[in-house]
Motif scaffolding. Structure first.
Motif, PDB file in Angstrom:
ATOM      1  N   MET A   1      -6.221  -9.426   4.303  1.00  0.00           N
ATOM      2  CA  MET A   1      -7.491  -9.896   3.753  1.00  0.00           C
ATOM      3  C   MET A   1      -8.332 -10.516   4.853  1.00  0.00           C
ATOM      4  O   MET A   1      -7.831 -11.135   5.764  1.00  0.00           O
ATOM      5  CB  MET A   1      -7.260 -10.957   2.672  1.00  0.00           C
ATOM      6  N   THR A   2      -9.630 -10.355   4.721  1.00  0.00           N
ATOM      7  CA  THR A   2     -10.557 -10.991   5.641  1.00  0.00           C
ATOM      8  C   THR A   2     -10.555 -12.500   5.408  1.00  0.00           C
ATOM      9  O   THR A   2     -10.646 -12.944   4.258  1.00  0.00           O
ATOM     10  CB  THR A   2     -11.976 -10.440   5.414  1.00  0.00           C
ATOM     11  N   GLN A 178     -11.541  -4.854  -3.926  1.00  0.00           N
ATOM     12  CA  GLN A 178     -10.967  -3.554  -3.591  1.00  0.00           C
ATOM     13  C   GLN A 178     -11.094  -3.279  -2.094  1.00  0.00           C
ATOM     14  O   GLN A 178     -10.148  -2.799  -1.460  1.00  0.00           O
ATOM     15  CB  GLN A 178     -11.655  -2.455  -4.405  1.00  0.00           C
ATOM     16  N   ARG A 179     -12.222  -3.607  -1.521  1.00  0.00           N
ATOM     17  CA  ARG A 179     -12.418  -3.429  -0.075  1.00  0.00           C
ATOM     18  C   ARG A 179     -11.413  -4.248   0.721  1.00  0.00           C
ATOM     19  O   ARG A 179     -10.911  -3.792   1.764  1.00  0.00           O
ATOM     20  CB  ARG A 179     -13.842  -3.873   0.290  1.00  0.00           C
ATOM     21  N   GLU A 180     -11.101  -5.457   0.235  1.00  0.00           N
ATOM     22  CA  GLU A 180     -10.173  -6.344   0.932  1.00  0.00           C
ATOM     23  C   GLU A 180      -8.710  -5.985   0.688  1.00  0.00           C
ATOM     24  O   GLU A 180      -7.820  -6.619   1.237  1.00  0.00           O
ATOM     25  CB  GLU A 180     -10.419  -7.795   0.498  1.00  0.00           C
ATOM     26  N   GLY A 181      -8.467  -4.970  -0.149  1.00  0.00           N
ATOM     27  CA  GLY A 181      -7.100  -4.557  -0.415  1.00  0.00           C
ATOM     28  C   GLY A 181      -6.354  -5.454  -1.380  1.00  0.00           C
ATOM     29  O   GLY A 181      -5.130  -5.343  -1.511  1.00  0.00           O
ATOM     30  N   VAL A 182      -7.077  -6.343  -2.059  1.00  0.00           N
ATOM     31  CA  VAL A 182      -6.429  -7.224  -3.039  1.00  0.00           C
ATOM     32  C   VAL A 182      -5.975  -6.410  -4.250  1.00  0.00           C
ATOM     33  O   VAL A 182      -4.885  -6.601  -4.786  1.00  0.00           O
ATOM     34  CB  VAL A 182      -7.390  -8.357  -3.464  1.00  0.00           C
ATOM     35  N   ILE A 183      -6.829  -5.504  -4.694  1.00  0.00           N
ATOM     36  CA  ILE A 183      -6.512  -4.577  -5.785  1.00  0.00           C
ATOM     37  C   ILE A 183      -6.913  -3.183  -5.337  1.00  0.00           C
ATOM     38  O   ILE A 183      -7.773  -3.024  -4.456  1.00  0.00           O
ATOM     39  CB  ILE A 183      -7.239  -4.958  -7.093  1.00  0.00           C
ATOM     40  N   ASP A 184      -6.309  -2.177  -5.948  1.00  0.00           N
ATOM     41  CA  ASP A 184      -6.641  -0.802  -5.568  1.00  0.00           C
ATOM     42  C   ASP A 184      -7.280  -0.020  -6.703  1.00  0.00           C
ATOM     43  O   ASP A 184      -7.376   1.208  -6.663  1.00  0.00           O
ATOM     44  CB  ASP A 184      -5.393  -0.058  -5.068  1.00  0.00           C
ATOM     45  N   GLY A 185      -7.719  -0.747  -7.723  1.00  0.00           N
ATOM     46  CA  GLY A 185      -8.376  -0.125  -8.866  1.00  0.00           C
ATOM     47  C   GLY A 185      -9.014  -1.204  -9.716  1.00  0.00           C
ATOM     48  O   GLY A 185      -9.257  -2.317  -9.243  1.00  0.00           O
ATOM     49  N   PRO A 186      -9.283  -0.922 -10.974  1.00  0.00           N
ATOM     50  CA  PRO A 186      -9.872  -1.943 -11.841  1.00  0.00           C
ATOM     51  C   PRO A 186      -8.910  -3.102 -12.071  1.00  0.00           C
ATOM     52  O   PRO A 186      -7.690  -2.934 -12.033  1.00  0.00           O
ATOM     53  CB  PRO A 186     -10.159  -1.182 -13.142  1.00  0.00           C
ATOM     54  N   ARG A 194      -2.858 -11.271 -11.078  1.00  0.00           N
ATOM     55  CA  ARG A 194      -2.081 -12.212 -10.270  1.00  0.00           C
ATOM     56  C   ARG A 194      -2.412 -12.051  -8.786  1.00  0.00           C
ATOM     57  O   ARG A 194      -2.457 -13.042  -8.041  1.00  0.00           O
ATOM     58  CB  ARG A 194      -0.583 -11.996 -10.517  1.00  0.00           C
ATOM     59  N   ALA A 195      -2.647 -10.817  -8.355  1.00  0.00           N
ATOM     60  CA  ALA A 195      -3.037 -10.596  -6.960  1.00  0.00           C
ATOM     61  C   ALA A 195      -4.395 -11.234  -6.674  1.00  0.00           C
ATOM     62  O   ALA A 195      -4.604 -11.823  -5.602  1.00  0.00           O
ATOM     63  CB  ALA A 195      -3.081  -9.095  -6.666  1.00  0.00           C
ATOM     64  N   ILE A 196      -5.289 -11.150  -7.632  1.00  0.00           N
ATOM     65  CA  ILE A 196      -6.607 -11.767  -7.473  1.00  0.00           C
ATOM     66  C   ILE A 196      -6.472 -13.286  -7.413  1.00  0.00           C
ATOM     67  O   ILE A 196      -7.107 -13.950  -6.584  1.00  0.00           O
ATOM     68  CB  ILE A 196      -7.545 -11.335  -8.624  1.00  0.00           C
ATOM     69  N   GLN A 197      -5.634 -13.855  -8.291  1.00  0.00           N
ATOM     70  CA  GLN A 197      -5.405 -15.304  -8.258  1.00  0.00           C
ATOM     71  C   GLN A 197      -4.887 -15.732  -6.895  1.00  0.00           C
ATOM     72  O   GLN A 197      -5.354 -16.730  -6.322  1.00  0.00           O
ATOM     73  CB  GLN A 197      -4.400 -15.692  -9.342  1.00  0.00           C
ATOM     74  N   THR A 198      -3.926 -15.000  -6.356  1.00  0.00           N
ATOM     75  CA  THR A 198      -3.361 -15.338  -5.051  1.00  0.00           C
ATOM     76  C   THR A 198      -4.428 -15.289  -3.964  1.00  0.00           C
ATOM     77  O   THR A 198      -4.496 -16.186  -3.104  1.00  0.00           O
ATOM     78  CB  THR A 198      -2.212 -14.377  -4.700  1.00  0.00           C
ATOM     79  N   ALA A 199      -5.270 -14.270  -4.002  1.00  0.00           N
ATOM     80  CA  ALA A 199      -6.331 -14.142  -2.996  1.00  0.00           C
ATOM     81  C   ALA A 199      -7.295 -15.322  -3.079  1.00  0.00           C
ATOM     82  O   ALA A 199      -7.662 -15.913  -2.046  1.00  0.00           O
ATOM     83  CB  ALA A 199      -7.083 -12.826  -3.195  1.00  0.00           C
TER      84      ALA A 199
END
Length: 228
Positions: A1-2, A178-186, A194-199
């Motif tokens: 992530m950036t 999605q650009r940051e690779g946190v998620i790869d879809g909706p 949970r990945a979004i929360q972590t980011a």
């Protein structure tokens, strides 16, 4: 992530300076002010968001005083007891937006607020306000699973409207994640949330900024409308 500092620089470059970015950032409401919001006001806000979803918000805003009168101030302990006949009468009221299913959602959400208040032994609104920020996705899941029509953006906009800190997964924010690779879809699965929360937790630790500001900065790195 950036790193967040680089996200900020991306937003600054798009907006034309640090001050331009700062002026666009939302601010959480003080906890003391949020605790003063009654559950009746929360139910009114919930109803307004439910009726606004996919509908002209200006029409909803103009008609809301009539809703306040028709629902007698939105006391959840009274609204949860409305009969089907009473809902039918409300759905036939020409001063309101005559949508029977959304009227029923107001009754269901009144029952949700009352049950939550009884379980936690405090106003339901305090549950929303005091929810741990490191589990914001848990609060969104609560609204989605126990509330009526409060999943997705509706629940997020409800909390943002009142100044509860959190992110809004607008198209711009979702594209940035999605650009940051946190998620790869909706952002529809529990794993994605949970990945979004972590980011957001990482970016908060880096910047000290509330989630709603991080959300806005992400949006400003993507789209011309910068929805967040």
């Amino acid at each position: 992530m950036t790193p967040f500092r680089d996200l900020w620089e991306m937003a600054r470059a798009r907006k034309g300076g640090h001050a331009a970015v700062e002026t666009e950032l939302p601010h959480p409401a003080p906890i003391e002010a949020l605790h003063k919001i009654s559950d009746s006001q929360w139910l009114s806000d919930i109803g307004k968001q439910v009726f606004s979803a996919g509908f002209n918000w200006k029409v909803v805003e103009d008609k809301w005083p009539a809703f306040e009168a028709a629902f007698d101030g939105f006391d959840p302990w009274k609204i949860r007891m409305l009969s089907d006949d009473a809902l039918d009468d409300l759905a036939a009221n020409r001063d309101l937006i005559r949508n029977r299913m959304r009227m029923e959602a107001i009754r269901e959400n009144a029952a949700f607020l009352c049950a939550l208040s009884e379980e936690r032994r405090k106003p339901a609104g305090h549950v929303f306000v005091d929810w741990p920020k490191t589990d914001y996705v848990g609060l969104l899941e609560l609204l989605k699973t126990r509330g009526a029509r409060l999943g997705g953006l509706t629940g997020m906009y409800l909390l943002r409207w009142r100044g509860v800190d959190g992110f809004v997964l607008s198209p711009d924010v979702t594209a940035a994640l999605q650009r940051e690779g946190v998620i790869d879809g909706p952002a529809t699965s529990k794993k994605a949330m949970r990945a979004i929360q972590t980011a957001f937790d990482i970016w908060h630790a880096e910047s000290g900024r509330p989630m709603m500001q991080i959300s806005k900065v992400l949006a400003l790195t993507v789209g011309p409308t910068a929805e967040a």
